[in-house]
Design a protein around this motif. Structure first.
Motif, short mmCIF file in Angstrom:
data_model
loop_
_atom_site.label_atom_id
_atom_site.label_comp_id
_atom_site.label_asym_id
_atom_site.label_seq_id
_atom_site.Cartn_x
_atom_site.Cartn_y
_atom_site.Cartn_z
N ALA A 166 0.82 -1.21 0.00
CA ALA A 166 0.00 0.00 0.00
C ALA A 166 0.85 1.27 0.00
O ALA A 166 0.34 2.36 -0.27
N ARG A 167 2.15 1.11 0.26
CA ARG A 167 3.02 2.28 0.38
C ARG A 167 4.08 2.37 -0.71
O ARG A 167 4.64 3.43 -0.94
N THR A 168 4.41 1.25 -1.34
CA THR A 168 5.43 1.27 -2.39
C THR A 168 5.17 0.15 -3.38
O THR A 168 4.52 -0.85 -3.03
N ASP A 169 5.66 0.33 -4.59
CA ASP A 169 5.49 -0.71 -5.61
C ASP A 169 6.77 -1.52 -5.80
O ASP A 169 6.87 -2.31 -6.74
N ARG A 170 7.75 -1.39 -4.92
CA ARG A 170 9.01 -2.13 -5.02
C ARG A 170 8.84 -3.54 -4.46
O ARG A 170 8.58 -3.73 -3.26
N ASP A 171 8.98 -4.51 -5.33
CA ASP A 171 8.77 -5.90 -4.93
C ASP A 171 9.73 -6.34 -3.82
O ASP A 171 9.35 -7.13 -2.94
N ILE A 172 10.95 -5.86 -3.85
CA ILE A 172 11.93 -6.28 -2.85
C ILE A 172 11.50 -5.81 -1.46
O ILE A 172 11.75 -6.50 -0.45
N VAL A 173 10.85 -4.65 -1.38
CA VAL A 173 10.36 -4.14 -0.09
C VAL A 173 9.21 -5.00 0.41
O VAL A 173 9.11 -5.31 1.60
N HIS A 174 8.33 -5.42 -0.52
CA HIS A 174 7.21 -6.30 -0.13
C HIS A 174 7.76 -7.60 0.46
O HIS A 174 7.28 -8.08 1.49
N THR A 175 8.74 -8.17 -0.22
CA THR A 175 9.32 -9.44 0.23
C THR A 175 10.03 -9.28 1.57
O THR A 175 9.90 -10.12 2.46
N ALA A 176 10.77 -8.18 1.72
CA ALA A 176 11.48 -7.93 2.98
C ALA A 176 10.50 -7.78 4.13
O ALA A 176 10.74 -8.29 5.24
N ALA A 177 9.39 -7.06 3.90
CA ALA A 177 8.39 -6.87 4.95
C ALA A 177 7.81 -8.21 5.38
O ALA A 177 7.66 -8.48 6.59
N PHE A 178 7.49 -9.06 4.41
CA PHE A 178 6.95 -10.38 4.74
C PHE A 178 7.96 -11.18 5.56
O PHE A 178 7.60 -11.79 6.58
N CYS A 179 9.21 -11.19 5.13
CA CYS A 179 10.22 -12.02 5.79
C CYS A 179 10.53 -11.54 7.20
O CYS A 179 10.64 -12.34 8.14
N VAL A 180 10.67 -10.23 7.38
CA VAL A 180 11.02 -9.70 8.70
C VAL A 180 9.88 -9.91 9.69
O VAL A 180 10.07 -10.48 10.78
N VAL A 181 8.68 -9.46 9.34
CA VAL A 181 7.54 -9.58 10.25
C VAL A 181 7.13 -11.04 10.43
O VAL A 181 6.81 -11.47 11.54
N GLY A 182 7.16 -11.81 9.34
CA GLY A 182 6.81 -13.23 9.46
C GLY A 182 7.76 -13.97 10.39
O GLY A 182 7.33 -14.80 11.20
#
Length: 437
Positions: free
Chosen positions: A109-125
């Motif tokens: 919802a805040r950025t279209d950078r796929d690497i950021v989406h993946t990093a968010a999933f991995c860190v919080v998960g």
């Protein structure tokens, strides 16, 4: 229609109810699961339907996505209560998928950078999985002393697998991801990984650095990066840094060879797609056999299988030697003219399956020798005989790849399947020659 982030938040909140099993017991947790399943079947419209519905649910008029998610949680819960699935693994896997997905959608919802989406999933998960496992330990009065490094390993490994599966599947396949992660972590737990705090910190640092470099250099797609990081982490924890040294030889040299005279290979139509960034299927095709050897080695050390652990070491090195040998042969040989079909030695066009050049064969020999040399350096006890076994396995595996390419690739199987068969051949040759010597 509810925003994806809000819907993901609802599923994350639902996943938190998995903690009811260790804290309240199965007798009180079961009615909660039944109520959630009934909700999915009964609610067909209104705010609750809007909150949990995926796009496909609107067409059917039923919350089938919610129902399958609840059933997946319930299936793992039953295994935790009635079988040997650890309660901590059950809760950790559920929270991992729930909160990792929520974080990913917030990032989207805040950025279209796929690497950021993946990093968010991995860190919080990972953090959610660690918290869930620790909470299960507390609920069952199990001491956390000395257990935290293993919990972190399981959490990170599970999150990487989940992120990879989410990348190759559609966004609505959370039940499949959940079950896959749960069973994978069950297997890793059964392998009795032994890692201390320093070991897990170093392992995470090394694997994350590997992922960053591969992404920064553009040598792997996000899925390919996740696959490489996961394999590296498993290799370090279950095999050791010596095994990782052998593996990183393939990743480092193979990735650089992909970029070798890339524009020229692109003009010839024989370059790796996606600007040379290797995807998950390519990485898995070259390393699946090696991963199986790592798991086999860990299983033998955990006495789950009665096999000499050194057999898996030679199989592992043979498969990696094949992967690097074949990669160098293909990437270097592709820039030279006059390739010949390996089965008939007739001239063929560059890029023809099974076509070889003497320059490519020489590069492949160097690749097999490099892996054998690294293996000898980190395992001096192998001796020259052991190094020769690994070299032979790599060379024969590379040759098998060309033979499979000339005879099977195309209408029968694809390139990644050929890579897998070749590396499997290298592993079998390495193990077989080890038994002979």
């Amino acid at each position: 229609m509810t925003s994806p982030a809000r819907r993901a938040g609802a599923y994350a909140a639902l996943s938190t109810l998995s903690l009811a099993v260790p804290f309240l017991g199965p007798e009180l947790a079961a009615p909660i699961a039944v109520a959630a399943a009934a909700l999915a079947l009964v609610v067909t419209d209104g705010p609750l339907f809007e909150l949990f519905a995926f796009p496909g649910d609107y067409k059917d008029g039923r919350l089938y996505s919610l129902l399958t998610f609840v059933l997946a949680i319930s299936a793992l819960g039953l295994l935790a209560v009635n079988w040997s699935l650890p309660m901590s693994v059950f809760v950790g896997a559920v929270l991992l998928v729930g909160y990792g997905g929520f974080a990913e959608h917030l990032a989207r919802a805040r950025t279209d950078r796929d690497i950021v989406h993946t990093a968010a999933f991995c860190v919080v998960g990972s953090l959610a999985a660690i918290a869930g496992q620790a909470g299960s330990y507390v609920a069952t009065d199990t001491t956390l002393e000395g257990a935290l490094p293993v919990l972190v390993f399981l959490a990170v490994a599970g999150t990487l697998l989940a992120a990879l599966l989410r990348d190759v599947l559609i966004n609505y396949d959370e039940p499949i991801v959940l079950l896959s992660v749960g069973f994978a972590l069950w297997l890793l737990w059964a392998l009795e990984p032994t890692v201390d705090t320093t070991g897990i910190v170093v392992a995470l640092g090394v694997t994350l650095a590997l992922g960053y470099v591969s992404h920064a250099l553009g040598t792997a797609s996000i899925a390919g990066m996740l696959t490489g990081i996961l394999l590296a982490l498993l290799t370090i924890v279950l095999g050791g840094y010596d095994w990782f040294a052998v593996l990183i030889t393939f990743f480092a040299v193979g990735s650089l060879s992909t970029k070798f005279r890339y524009e020229e290979k692109a003009s010839r139509g024989v370059a790796e797609g996606n600007d040379g960034a290797r995807g998950s299927s390519n990485v898995l095709g070259n390393t699946a056999a090696a991963l199986a050897c790592v798991l086999g080695y860990a299983a033998s050390n955990a006495t789950l299988v009665d096999v000499d652990p050194h057999l898996f070491l030679f199989a592992f090195a043979g498969s990696v030697a094949t992967a690097l040998s074949d990669t160098l042969s293909s990437e270097i040989g592709a820039v030279f003219d006059n390739p010949r079909l390996i089965t008939t030695l007739e001239p063929v066009k560059p890029g023809t399956d099974g076509g070889i050049t003497w320059q490519g064969e020489l590069a492949g020999i160097v690749g097999a020798g490099a892996v054998a040399g690294v293996a000898l350096a980190v395992y001096p006890d192998l001796g020259l005989d052991g190094a020769a076994v690994i070299f032979a396995a790599g060379f024969l595996g590379m040759t098998a790849d060309s033979l499979f390419g000339a005879t099977l690739e195309g209408e029968t199987i694809g390139n990644q399947s050929v890579n897998f068969l070749a590396t499997l051949t290298g592993a079998i040759v390495g193990a077989g020659l080890y038994l002979l010597i």
